[in-house]
Motif scaffolding. Sequence first.
Motif, short mmCIF file in Angstrom:
data_model
loop_
_atom_site.label_atom_id
_atom_site.label_comp_id
_atom_site.label_asym_id
_atom_site.label_seq_id
_atom_site.Cartn_x
_atom_site.Cartn_y
_atom_site.Cartn_z
N UNK A 1 0.86 -1.19 0.00
CA UNK A 1 0.00 0.00 0.00
C UNK A 1 0.89 1.24 0.00
N UNK A 2 0.81 2.05 -1.05
CA UNK A 2 1.67 3.22 -1.18
C UNK A 2 1.27 4.30 -0.19
N UNK A 3 2.28 5.02 0.32
CA UNK A 3 1.99 6.17 1.16
C UNK A 3 1.51 7.32 0.28
N UNK A 4 0.96 8.34 0.93
CA UNK A 4 0.46 9.48 0.16
C UNK A 4 1.56 10.17 -0.63
N UNK A 5 2.74 10.29 -0.03
CA UNK A 5 3.84 10.96 -0.72
C UNK A 5 4.31 10.16 -1.93
N UNK A 6 4.43 8.84 -1.76
CA UNK A 6 4.86 8.01 -2.89
C UNK A 6 3.84 8.05 -4.02
N UNK A 7 2.55 8.00 -3.67
CA UNK A 7 1.51 8.04 -4.70
C UNK A 7 1.52 9.37 -5.43
N UNK A 8 1.65 10.47 -4.68
CA UNK A 8 1.69 11.79 -5.32
C UNK A 8 2.94 11.93 -6.18
N UNK A 9 4.08 11.41 -5.70
CA UNK A 9 5.30 11.47 -6.49
C UNK A 9 5.20 10.66 -7.76
N UNK A 10 4.57 9.48 -7.67
CA UNK A 10 4.39 8.65 -8.86
C UNK A 10 3.51 9.36 -9.89
N UNK A 11 2.40 9.95 -9.42
CA UNK A 11 1.52 10.66 -10.35
C UNK A 11 2.22 11.84 -11.00
N UNK A 12 3.02 12.57 -10.22
CA UNK A 12 3.73 13.72 -10.77
C UNK A 12 4.77 13.27 -11.79
N UNK A 13 5.43 12.14 -11.52
CA UNK A 13 6.43 11.63 -12.45
C UNK A 13 5.78 11.21 -13.76
#
Length: 454
Positions: A1-13
């Motif tokens: 389960x991704x953390x909020x920061x990892x998920x936001x970073x993935x979407x931004x990338x």
Amino acid sequence: MLSGRLLAGYRNLVASYAFLPGLLIGAGTLLAAALTAVDTFYEPDWMGPLSAVFGPTTAEGARSLLSTVGGSMLSVAGIVFSVTLAAIVFASGQYGPHVLPQYRRDKLAQATLGVMLGVFAYCMTALYSVQAGEDAFVPRLAVFGALVLSAVGLSMLIAFISHMLVMLHVSNVVGRIGNQAAALLAQDLPCDDADARHEPRPGHEADFLTKDGDPLVRAEGAGYVLTVGTDRLVAVATRQDLRADLLVRPGDYVTPRTPLLRVAPTLEEGVADEFRGAFAYGRRRTPDEDTAFTLDELCAIGLRALSPGVNDPFTATDVVHQMMRLVERAARGRQVGAVHRDEDGTPRLRRPVLTFGDVVRLTLERIGPDAAGNVTVTPELIAVYDGLLSEIPEGAEADRLRRSARAFRALCEEKLPIRAAREEALSALDRILARGHTAPAAAQVARLKAGRPS
């Protein structure tokens, strides 16, 4: 389960201009290496009579062809980048800075740039393997691949130019934002039967799971809330046997010590950090989870079109039509996501969602004050109220929409400059508000839009 920061970073990338072009550059390099390896593994004349078809037989000819194709693709990549920047500057000035994410996330523009740079990387990799002299080596298959990829690049360029011309049309810009807003509304207010674990108990949609005085989980950073990991919050609450009320939603601006969650019955040391891991913040809002941001984009285009400096009522009309679609969509939805439950059916998390009243406030009531003084847009907005009140069943949503229509009537009475248009608009609104859930007053609205008195 991704953390909020990892998920936001993935979407931004994934949304950035570095991700897809970078993948295509890597793919071009690997493809050239693979085709060169095939040529190296087999004998020089392994293709027999077909050898002449697969490119030059001399090292000088291969170098010339690869250099020409690679240089041409690099030049075209510069043109693609320049056209994209020009389109972004034009759209930002014409429609407002809120539309920039629409162009930044455009996959065809990213793919076109990536293909051009990928072909360049392919040619440079293949060119490196060409050898002259006694140990001459010509990767004929790789050279032929460069010819094929150059044709692909030219096709992408034609598609890119056509796509950019379509993207710059304001109706398409408004339509794309409307589609994005509708997709996000479908998550907050779905029409179909949702998972029973996420359905609130009848009559308790607004009930809080906690009470004043319960422990708070506060933010440790500042910025706009980009991501709220609902599944992570439910998992932590289930593991710790807690109940939580989410106090913010994507798009809200938080500062250090802003309350994010209220938890019951207790909050042990270390659990707050687990909850905070579900949130991510940023300096700008994004349309990934922020429904209100897409509605703001629509309003920004409509209000700019109605400003004295632009004075484009027909663009504002396009915006009003999209708003009608979204309000009607919100009226058909149900707030099934307000309470999230664990696998046993125990309520674990209550989150605030966008309601029908919020959608009306963020769309029709925002553009209403400026539209009320425009004789072109006013009839369109009256037609929107007329159509919505004829479609929405009697109930809280219809009552909320009538209050909005009454407020718009007061604005029309105050702002419409032409007396005949003002009287016609007020008469149409009075008839719409006086009737119940019946067929729309189509005849009078049609006369009003055509500018004819009754």
